[in-house]
Design a protein around this motif. Structure first.
Motif, PDB file in Angstrom:
ATOM      1  N   THR A  56       0.840  -1.210   0.000  1.00 27.77           N
ATOM      2  CA  THR A  56       0.000   0.000   0.000  1.00 27.77           C
ATOM      3  C   THR A  56       0.869   1.253   0.000  1.00 27.77           C
ATOM      4  O   THR A  56       0.598   2.246  -0.696  1.00 27.77           O
ATOM      5  CB  THR A  56      -0.930  -0.002   1.204  1.00 27.77           C
ATOM      6  OG1 THR A  56      -1.699  -1.197   1.187  1.00 27.77           O
ATOM      7  CG2 THR A  56      -1.864   1.212   1.175  1.00 27.77           C
ATOM      8  N   LEU A  57       1.970   1.159   0.807  1.00 23.23           N
ATOM      9  CA  LEU A  57       2.892   2.303   0.845  1.00 23.23           C
ATOM     10  C   LEU A  57       3.561   2.518  -0.498  1.00 23.23           C
ATOM     11  O   LEU A  57       3.789   3.660  -0.913  1.00 23.23           O
ATOM     12  CB  LEU A  57       3.940   2.083   1.932  1.00 23.23           C
ATOM     13  CG  LEU A  57       3.445   2.200   3.381  1.00 23.23           C
ATOM     14  CD1 LEU A  57       4.573   1.841   4.348  1.00 23.23           C
ATOM     15  CD2 LEU A  57       2.933   3.603   3.673  1.00 23.23           C
ATOM     16  N   ASP A  58       3.864   1.389  -1.197  1.00 20.23           N
ATOM     17  CA  ASP A  58       4.453   1.538  -2.536  1.00 20.23           C
ATOM     18  C   ASP A  58       3.478   2.222  -3.479  1.00 20.23           C
ATOM     19  O   ASP A  58       3.853   3.124  -4.247  1.00 20.23           O
ATOM     20  CB  ASP A  58       4.849   0.168  -3.094  1.00 20.23           C
ATOM     21  CG  ASP A  58       6.035  -0.432  -2.338  1.00 20.23           C
ATOM     22  OD1 ASP A  58       6.770   0.359  -1.716  1.00 20.23           O
ATOM     23  OD2 ASP A  58       6.208  -1.662  -2.391  1.00 20.23           O
ATOM     24  N   GLU A  59       2.209   1.760  -3.440  1.00 15.92           N
ATOM     25  CA  GLU A  59       1.200   2.405  -4.282  1.00 15.92           C
ATOM     26  C   GLU A  59       1.057   3.877  -3.914  1.00 15.92           C
ATOM     27  O   GLU A  59       0.958   4.763  -4.786  1.00 15.92           O
ATOM     28  CB  GLU A  59      -0.139   1.697  -4.129  1.00 15.92           C
ATOM     29  CG  GLU A  59      -0.143   0.260  -4.667  1.00 15.92           C
ATOM     30  CD  GLU A  59      -1.472  -0.422  -4.442  1.00 15.92           C
ATOM     31  OE1 GLU A  59      -2.359   0.232  -3.845  1.00 15.92           O
ATOM     32  OE2 GLU A  59      -1.621  -1.585  -4.856  1.00 15.92           O
ATOM     33  N   LEU A  60       1.028   4.120  -2.600  1.00 12.87           N
ATOM     34  CA  LEU A  60       0.924   5.509  -2.158  1.00 12.87           C
ATOM     35  C   LEU A  60       2.126   6.318  -2.615  1.00 12.87           C
ATOM     36  O   LEU A  60       2.006   7.487  -3.009  1.00 12.87           O
ATOM     37  CB  LEU A  60       0.781   5.559  -0.646  1.00 12.87           C
ATOM     38  CG  LEU A  60       0.579   6.944  -0.008  1.00 12.87           C
ATOM     39  CD1 LEU A  60      -0.681   7.576  -0.543  1.00 12.87           C
ATOM     40  CD2 LEU A  60       0.511   6.828   1.512  1.00 12.87           C
TER      41      LEU A  60
ATOM     42  N   LYS B 175       1.655   7.129  -6.210  1.00 12.57           N
ATOM     43  CA  LYS B 175       0.686   8.216  -6.336  1.00 12.57           C
ATOM     44  C   LYS B 175       1.304   9.544  -5.927  1.00 12.57           C
ATOM     45  O   LYS B 175       1.076  10.580  -6.552  1.00 12.57           O
ATOM     46  CB  LYS B 175      -0.547   7.925  -5.484  1.00 12.57           C
ATOM     47  CG  LYS B 175      -1.385   6.774  -6.014  1.00 12.57           C
ATOM     48  CD  LYS B 175      -2.623   6.567  -5.153  1.00 12.57           C
ATOM     49  CE  LYS B 175      -3.483   5.415  -5.689  1.00 12.57           C
ATOM     50  NZ  LYS B 175      -4.675   5.191  -4.867  1.00 12.57           N
ATOM     51  N   ILE B 176       2.113   9.492  -4.851  1.00 11.21           N
ATOM     52  CA  ILE B 176       2.762  10.736  -4.413  1.00 11.21           C
ATOM     53  C   ILE B 176       3.727  11.228  -5.477  1.00 11.21           C
ATOM     54  O   ILE B 176       3.835  12.432  -5.744  1.00 11.21           O
ATOM     55  CB  ILE B 176       3.479  10.491  -3.070  1.00 11.21           C
ATOM     56  CG1 ILE B 176       2.443  10.313  -1.957  1.00 11.21           C
ATOM     57  CG2 ILE B 176       4.406  11.659  -2.745  1.00 11.21           C
ATOM     58  CD1 ILE B 176       3.036   9.928  -0.622  1.00 11.21           C
ATOM     59  N   SER B 177       4.410  10.280  -6.124  1.00  9.56           N
ATOM     60  CA  SER B 177       5.331  10.674  -7.200  1.00  9.56           C
ATOM     61  C   SER B 177       4.563  11.318  -8.346  1.00  9.56           C
ATOM     62  O   SER B 177       4.966  12.354  -8.900  1.00  9.56           O
ATOM     63  CB  SER B 177       6.112   9.443  -7.687  1.00  9.56           C
ATOM     64  OG  SER B 177       6.903   8.897  -6.650  1.00  9.56           O
TER      65      SER B 177
ATOM     66  N   GLN C 171       4.762  19.719  -9.908  1.00  8.73           N
ATOM     67  CA  GLN C 171       5.860  20.369 -10.607  1.00  8.73           C
ATOM     68  C   GLN C 171       5.377  21.015 -11.906  1.00  8.73           C
ATOM     69  O   GLN C 171       5.748  22.154 -12.229  1.00  8.73           O
ATOM     70  CB  GLN C 171       6.966  19.338 -10.905  1.00  8.73           C
ATOM     71  CG  GLN C 171       7.663  18.821  -9.660  1.00  8.73           C
ATOM     72  CD  GLN C 171       8.426  19.901  -8.917  1.00  8.73           C
ATOM     73  OE1 GLN C 171       8.901  20.853  -9.542  1.00  8.73           O
ATOM     74  NE2 GLN C 171       8.513  19.757  -7.596  1.00  8.73           N
ATOM     75  N   ASN C 172       4.545  20.254 -12.659  1.00 12.01           N
ATOM     76  CA  ASN C 172       3.980  20.822 -13.884  1.00 12.01           C
ATOM     77  C   ASN C 172       3.128  22.051 -13.579  1.00 12.01           C
ATOM     78  O   ASN C 172       3.144  23.049 -14.310  1.00 12.01           O
ATOM     79  CB  ASN C 172       3.157  19.774 -14.622  1.00 12.01           C
ATOM     80  CG  ASN C 172       4.009  18.647 -15.161  1.00 12.01           C
ATOM     81  OD1 ASN C 172       5.191  18.845 -15.462  1.00 12.01           O
ATOM     82  ND2 ASN C 172       3.432  17.457 -15.277  1.00 12.01           N
ATOM     83  N   LEU C 173       2.376  21.917 -12.467  1.00 10.10           N
ATOM     84  CA  LEU C 173       1.547  23.051 -12.074  1.00 10.10           C
ATOM     85  C   LEU C 173       2.408  24.257 -11.722  1.00 10.10           C
ATOM     86  O   LEU C 173       2.076  25.396 -12.073  1.00 10.10           O
ATOM     87  CB  LEU C 173       0.667  22.662 -10.892  1.00 10.10           C
ATOM     88  CG  LEU C 173      -0.305  23.733 -10.384  1.00 10.10           C
ATOM     89  CD1 LEU C 173      -1.278  24.125 -11.489  1.00 10.10           C
ATOM     90  CD2 LEU C 173      -1.069  23.231  -9.162  1.00 10.10           C
ATOM     91  N   PHE C 174       3.541  23.999 -11.017  1.00 11.00           N
ATOM     92  CA  PHE C 174       4.443  25.097 -10.700  1.00 11.00           C
ATOM     93  C   PHE C 174       4.964  25.754 -11.967  1.00 11.00           C
ATOM     94  O   PHE C 174       5.045  26.989 -12.064  1.00 11.00           O
ATOM     95  CB  PHE C 174       5.604  24.572  -9.858  1.00 11.00           C
ATOM     96  CG  PHE C 174       5.241  24.328  -8.413  1.00 11.00           C
ATOM     97  CD1 PHE C 174       4.122  24.926  -7.847  1.00 11.00           C
ATOM     98  CD2 PHE C 174       6.019  23.500  -7.624  1.00 11.00           C
ATOM     99  CE1 PHE C 174       3.784  24.707  -6.527  1.00 11.00           C
ATOM    100  CE2 PHE C 174       5.675  23.269  -6.295  1.00 11.00           C
ATOM    101  CZ  PHE C 174       4.565  23.866  -5.745  1.00 11.00           C
TER     102      PHE C 174
END
Length: 333
Positions: free
Chosen positions: A87-91, A94-96, A103-106
């Motif tokens: 679950t942490l890997d999936e999270l 997702k966080i990545s 970053q794109n938004l920035f």
């Protein structure tokens, strides 16, 4: 010495279950008895029957069962940890992904911020130009106000000038009319020759007064001469009958002129004519009123002209707009 196979369960440590030999020769610590010697039986230890052996072996097997249970619990916990790690890997993924989106938004925000800065600079430039234009408009308004005042003054001056010109025009026409007050125009009198002199014209006019007007004497006049366009009277076969031009005669005074004009009734039913001389503007106005004069005469009304004004039954006649339109329609194009 007899041995027992103890089952080993699948745990994170041992992946395959198997039986491991257990030797009975290993010493067993039991608080319930104390072994004196290999040959002497211990207190509380029974070796005479198999039942006694089972009763002795039962306490030895139970610790391993507890261990297996703990290992199973530990295995479940480790599996739960693995699930949570997944679950942490999936999270983390997702966080990545979220981090890349941020970053794109920035980057997008930076571009937008830059464009906003450009727009602000453009707006500042436009505001400066607008202020300059506003100032120019204010100046133009001031100039226009001055021009308007000057125009109003000029209009007033023009109005006064126009009024003065109208008065001068009226006075000019009046002076021309007064200067022609003693003049009469004679039409239809044949010319002696094409280049008739003034002396000859005066003699022709004197003869006309005595023969055609039947005057008892020749009216006193100052001068007489021909003017205007030449008119040729012809016979039916086209041959020239005579040529004529109008004669204008200036009499000594108004009484002498009226003496001759009143004798014009003798020219009825002839090709001769006598009329007063007026300026062109007065003649044009009289021509406009002439059809109304004739219509009033046909209706046996008293009609007469006074310069450029027509009076019918003692009332000045002013043609209406409807009459003017009707007269214009009657004129051939």
């Amino acid at each position: 010495m007899a041995t027992f196979n103890v089952p080993v369960y699948d745990t994170p440590v041992t992946q395959n279950r198997q039986f491991q030999p257990y030797s009975m020769t290993q010493p067993v610590q039991n608080p319930n008895f104390t072994q004196q010697s290999p040959n002497s039986p211990a207190v509380g230890f029974y070796t005479s029957t198999p039942q006694n052996i089972n009763s002795v072996m039962q306490p030895m097997v139970n610790p391993y069962s507890d261990t297996n249970c703990k290992l199973d619990d530990l295995t479940q916990k480790v599996n739960m940890i693995f699930d949570k790690m997944s679950t942490l890997d999936e999270l983390s993924n997702k966080i990545s992904t979220f981090d890349r989106a941020v970053q794109n938004l920035f980057k997008t925000v930076e571009k937008v911020s830059k464009r906003v800065d450009d727009v602000e600079q453009g707006m500042n430039f436009i505001n400066e130009k607008f202020e300059d234009a506003k100032k120019d408009v204010s100046d133009v308004k001031g100039v226009c106000a001055g021009i308007r005042e000057d125009a109003d003054s000029a209009n007033d001056a023009i109005f006064r000038l126009q009024k003065d010109l109208d008065e001068l025009y009226t006075r000019h026409i009046d002076l021309q009319t007064r200067s022609m007050r003693e003049n009469l125009i004679f039409t239809g009198i044949p010319m002696h020759d094409k280049f008739e002199e003034s002396e000859t014209t005066e003699k022709v006019l004197e003869k006309f007064m005595t023969e055609q007007l039947k005057l008892c004497r020749i009216a006193e006049y100052d001068r007489a001469h021909r003017f205007g366009k030449e008119y040729v009277e012809r016979y039916p076969d086209g041959s020239v009958k005579f040529m004529t031009k109008p004669i204008v005669c200036r009499f000594r005074n108004f009484k002498e002129r009226e003496f001759v004009r009143k004798a014009a009734r003798e020219l009825r039913d002839t090709h001769f004519g006598i009329s007063e001389q007026f300026p062109k503007e007065v003649n044009d106005k009289r021509k406009e009123l002439w059809p109304h004069f004739q219509e009033a005469r046909r209706q046996r009304k008293k009609a007469f002209f006074k310069r450029d004004r027509l009076f019918i039954d003692g009332v000045e006649y002013c043609p209406s707009k409807k009459d003017e339109e009707k007269r214009d329609d009657d004129v051939p194009g």
